[in-house]
Design a protein around this motif. Structure first.
Motif, PDB file in Angstrom:
ATOM      1  N   ARG A  48       0.964  -1.089  -0.477  1.00 18.67           N
ATOM      2  CA  ARG A  48      -0.201   0.266   0.094  1.00 18.67           C
ATOM      3  C   ARG A  48       0.928   1.220   0.291  1.00 18.67           C
ATOM      4  NH1 ARG A  48      -3.147  -3.314   3.695  1.00 18.67           N
ATOM      5  NH2 ARG A  48      -2.046  -2.412   5.035  1.00 18.67           N
ATOM      6  N   ALA A  49       1.669   1.123   0.753  1.00 14.86           N
ATOM      7  CA  ALA A  49       2.665   2.124   1.088  1.00 14.86           C
ATOM      8  C   ALA A  49       3.967   3.014  -0.665  1.00 14.86           C
ATOM      9  CB  ALA A  49       3.828   2.119   2.149  1.00 14.86           C
ATOM     10  N   THR A  50       3.339   1.343  -0.877  1.00 19.04           N
ATOM     11  CA  THR A  50       4.366   1.697  -3.164  1.00 19.04           C
ATOM     12  C   THR A  50       3.468   2.252  -3.317  1.00 19.04           C
ATOM     13  OG1 THR A  50       5.995  -0.256  -2.353  1.00 19.04           O
ATOM     14  CG2 THR A  50       5.732  -0.020  -4.455  1.00 19.04           C
ATOM     15  N   ASP A  51       2.362   2.072  -3.516  1.00 15.32           N
ATOM     16  CA  ASP A  51       0.920   2.400  -4.097  1.00 15.32           C
ATOM     17  C   ASP A  51       1.015   3.832  -3.964  1.00 15.32           C
ATOM     18  OD1 ASP A  51       0.068  -0.236  -5.238  1.00 15.32           O
ATOM     19  OD2 ASP A  51      -1.087  -1.170  -3.863  1.00 15.32           O
ATOM     20  N   GLU A  52       0.917   4.702  -3.447  1.00 17.71           N
ATOM     21  CA  GLU A  52       1.231   5.762  -2.406  1.00 17.71           C
ATOM     22  C   GLU A  52       2.619   6.573  -4.020  1.00 17.71           C
ATOM     23  OE1 GLU A  52      -1.378   6.956  -1.772  1.00 17.71           O
ATOM     24  OE2 GLU A  52      -1.875   5.564  -1.063  1.00 17.71           O
ATOM     25  N   GLY A  53       3.354   5.349  -4.174  1.00 16.39           N
ATOM     26  CA  GLY A  53       4.459   6.926  -5.035  1.00 16.39           C
ATOM     27  C   GLY A  53       3.596   6.555  -6.882  1.00 16.39           C
ATOM     28  N   VAL A  54       2.340   6.200  -6.943  1.00 17.38           N
ATOM     29  CA  VAL A  54       2.117   6.891  -8.076  1.00 17.38           C
ATOM     30  C   VAL A  54       1.380   7.813  -8.173  1.00 17.38           C
ATOM     31  CG1 VAL A  54       0.367   6.161  -9.723  1.00 17.38           C
ATOM     32  CG2 VAL A  54       1.724   4.642  -9.426  1.00 17.38           C
ATOM     33  N   PRO A  55       0.286   8.200  -6.829  1.00 17.81           N
ATOM     34  CA  PRO A  55      -0.538  10.052  -7.275  1.00 17.81           C
ATOM     35  C   PRO A  55       1.029  10.295  -7.242  1.00 17.81           C
ATOM     36  CG  PRO A  55      -0.412   8.502  -5.007  1.00 17.81           C
ATOM     37  CD  PRO A  55      -0.491   7.224  -6.141  1.00 17.81           C
ATOM     38  N   ILE A  56       1.463  10.244  -5.954  1.00 15.96           N
ATOM     39  CA  ILE A  56       3.170  11.640  -5.826  1.00 15.96           C
ATOM     40  C   ILE A  56       3.276  11.477  -7.082  1.00 15.96           C
ATOM     41  CG2 ILE A  56       5.258  11.175  -4.589  1.00 15.96           C
ATOM     42  CD1 ILE A  56       3.798   9.871  -2.176  1.00 15.96           C
ATOM     43  N   ALA A  57       4.125  10.574  -8.004  1.00 17.79           N
ATOM     44  CA  ALA A  57       4.597  11.703  -9.283  1.00 17.79           C
ATOM     45  C   ALA A  57       3.152  12.343 -10.091  1.00 17.79           C
ATOM     46  CB  ALA A  57       4.913  10.098  -9.592  1.00 17.79           C
ATOM     47  N   LYS A  58       1.846  11.609  -9.570  1.00 20.16           N
ATOM     48  CA  LYS A  58       1.377  12.044 -10.700  1.00 20.16           C
ATOM     49  C   LYS A  58       0.784  13.484 -10.562  1.00 20.16           C
ATOM     50  CE  LYS A  58      -1.542   8.710 -12.121  1.00 20.16           C
ATOM     51  NZ  LYS A  58      -2.656   7.868 -12.330  1.00 20.16           N
ATOM     52  N   ALA A  59       1.360  13.876  -8.860  1.00 19.08           N
ATOM     53  CA  ALA A  59       1.087  15.253  -8.154  1.00 19.08           C
ATOM     54  C   ALA A  59       2.216  16.453  -9.082  1.00 19.08           C
ATOM     55  CB  ALA A  59       1.823  15.586  -6.527  1.00 19.08           C
ATOM     56  N   ALA A  60       2.943  16.057 -10.099  1.00 24.21           N
ATOM     57  CA  ALA A  60       3.891  16.982 -10.203  1.00 24.21           C
ATOM     58  C   ALA A  60       3.777  17.293 -11.103  1.00 24.21           C
ATOM     59  CB  ALA A  60       4.963  16.387 -10.182  1.00 24.21           C
ATOM     60  N   ALA A  61       2.675  16.760 -12.381  1.00 25.75           N
ATOM     61  CA  ALA A  61       2.031  16.831 -13.568  1.00 25.75           C
ATOM     62  C   ALA A  61       0.728  18.020 -13.555  1.00 25.75           C
ATOM     63  CB  ALA A  61       1.358  16.031 -14.569  1.00 25.75           C
ATOM     64  N   ARG A  62       0.577  18.271 -11.914  1.00 27.89           N
ATOM     65  CA  ARG A  62      -1.085  18.735 -11.715  1.00 27.89           C
ATOM     66  C   ARG A  62      -0.546  19.887 -11.505  1.00 27.89           C
ATOM     67  NH1 ARG A  62      -3.286  13.392  -9.474  1.00 27.89           N
ATOM     68  NH2 ARG A  62      -3.926  12.540 -11.334  1.00 27.89           N
ATOM     69  N   PRO A  63      -1.572  21.590 -11.665  1.00 27.78           N
ATOM     70  CA  PRO A  63      -1.459  22.203 -11.223  1.00 27.78           C
ATOM     71  C   PRO A  63      -1.000  22.608  -9.593  1.00 27.78           C
ATOM     72  CG  PRO A  63      -3.678  22.579 -11.993  1.00 27.78           C
ATOM     73  CD  PRO A  63      -3.004  20.565 -12.239  1.00 27.78           C
TER      74      PRO A  63
END
Length: 489
Positions: A48-63
């Protein structure tokens, strides 16, 4: 079973009665461990901690949007100021939208996706490894219980033999040597019984450690279906399904994206920016210019583009790229190493399984022959054609062959299950433990609420049998890794 084991089991009865599953069958033991084993629940938390790496990476592409608010009291004002407010309230908002990041965000998201895939494969391996350990300790308890029973029977037989030898010695039918031989063999048998009881104690503790419940009246496990017909077939299935190999390949893919992320630090970045502000002096702005009226509140807004062009960074990007390339090479070599290890483990497990099948057949023949030999030697001893030592040796041979048979059966079952695990077919969905209700590691969170709380299928769990049949519903429910959107750069 000796007094120590009996006392231990009596002490564990309240714990066993307090739980719904008693581990009486292999299926129930696997179900209980699947729900409560700390190594498996910890691995799920790590996923579950590893899964959170995806939204963390996606956050850099969002305003990003931020706001600030201030309130100030001007305690000491400058004498040369044309305006001298007493207090002010300010509010500002800033908006930044990344337009181009040099591919950093896109590749970071792909690397995070790959690591989620690796984490899921590692969870599969943890699950299969746990199940293999449970099968091993389950079979250990069955084996050691049978060995204790054989040794108890052997001690009882030798005690009877010793009494008969003493009676025949008193009437002059045997010598003192015959009695001494019977006594010596009985003493050795009692020592072997104590060792067998100690080994059973260790197996019971291992069972409790892995399953979480004491072993009680274990039933014989079902046969293992789905075993390969040849080592070539086993290796082919393992290359396709082994979770360790899948995890290594996913790690190599993530390392490849990391190289692109590191290279992106050399490229320019472009963002759209907007800001707005509000300032209010709360009616306290006054001045010494005659006829000048000051506005007590004002609003500002700006929009624009912000570009960052790296010119010199002290060699940092080049070092990061070199490090990422080295880590990618390491991951690729690790994939090759894991593949070789998986192939070797599968072939060895297949060979062990085949060898134990032969040992079982030979042990069964030995047990049948030794049982016949014991009966014959006893009959011949009663008519004087065999001595006491011949009877003792025949009984010891029978005991040895029985121990060898139960040990071979245990080794064969564990080797077969180990082979299934190496082929990637020893997980909960393959064993159909819960009738399709499984822990499915979805994106960012498990698809079932709570700490992997699956309800046991009442119709299939009542008989305590394992159905080694893949569950289509469980396979279809598995979610793939999240994809990268077109707007996530």
């Amino acid at each position: 079973m000796n007094r120590r084991v009996a006392t231990w089991l009596v002490a564990m009865v309240p714990l066993a009665m307090a739980s719904a599953a008693h581990g009486e069958t292999l299926r129930q033991a696997l179900i209980h461990a699947y729900r409560t084993n700390p190594s498996l629940t910890g691995a799920r938390a790590g996923l579950r901690a590893t899964d959170e790496g995806v939204p963390i990476a996606k956050a850099a592409a969002r305003p990003t949007l931020s706001a600030t608010a201030d309130y100030q009291e001007f305690v000491v004002r400058s004498a040369n100021s044309f305006s001298a407010p007493l207090r002010a309230a300010n509010a500002n908002a800033n908006l930044s939208f990344p337009l181009y990041q040099g591919g950093r965000v896109k590749n970071a998201i792909r690397a995070a996706d790959a690591r989620v895939e690796s984490g899921r494969a590692n969870l599969r391996f943890t699950e299969a490894d746990l199940f293999t350990a449970i099968v091993s300790v389950y079979m250990d308890v069955l084996r050691d219980s049978a060995i204790v029973e054989f040794n108890q029977q052997n001690v009882a037989v030798l005690e009877t033999n010793l009494q008969a030898s003493q009676d025949r010695f008193e009437v002059g039918d045997l010598t003192r040597t015959d009695v001494a031989q019977s006594e010596a063999r009985l003493s050795v048998a009692r020592g072997q019984l104590e060792l067998a009881l100690a080994q059973l104690d260790a197996s019971l503790e291992n069972y409790l450690r892995f399953v979480g419940l004491p072993a009680r009246d274990l039933e014989q496990p079902p046969a293992l279906p789905g075993l390969p017909r040849s080592p070539v077939e086993a290796v082919s299935l393992a290359i396709e399904n082994n979770p360790q190999l899948i995890a290594a390949e996913a790690d190599a893919k993530a390392a490849r994206y990391d190289v692109r992320v590191a290279a992106a630090s050399r490229l320019p970045r472009l963002s759209a920016v907007a800001s707005g502000g509000y300032n209010n002096y709360l009616g306290t702005l006054t001045g010494n210019l005659p006829g000048r009226v000051f506005q007590q509140a004002q609003t500002t807004a700006t929009i624009g583009l912000s570009a960052t062009i790296p010119l010199y960074q002290g060699g940092l990007p080049a070092a990061e790229v070199r490090r990422a390339n080295a880590l990618e090479s390491q991951a690729l070599e690790q994939t090759i190493f894991v593949e070789r290890r998986v192939v070797a483990e599968v072939r060895a497990a297949y060979s062990r399984y085949q060898a134990t099948q032969v040992v079982i057949q030979s042990s069964q023949a030995a047990v049948a022959a030794n049982e016949l030999a014991v009966e014959g030697v006893r009959a011949e001893n009663s008519v004087g054609t065999r001595n006491v030592l011949d009877v003792l040796n025949a009984e010891q041979e029978l005991l040895n062959s029985r121990v060898q048979l139960v040990t071979a059966r245990r080794d064969a079952y564990v080797a077969g299950f180990t082979l299934l695990a190496a082929m990637g077919r020893a997980e909960a969905r393959d064993l159909n433990l819960f009738g399709g209700t499984l822990f499915e590691p979805g994106f960012s969170r498990p698809s079932v609420s709570g700490p992997m709380l699956m309800e046991m299928n009442s119709s299939s769990a009542s008989d305590g049998r394992i159905e080694f049949v893949p569950t289509p519903a469980a396979r279809d429910a598995e979610q793939g890794p999240p994809t990268v959107g077109a707007d996530e750069r």
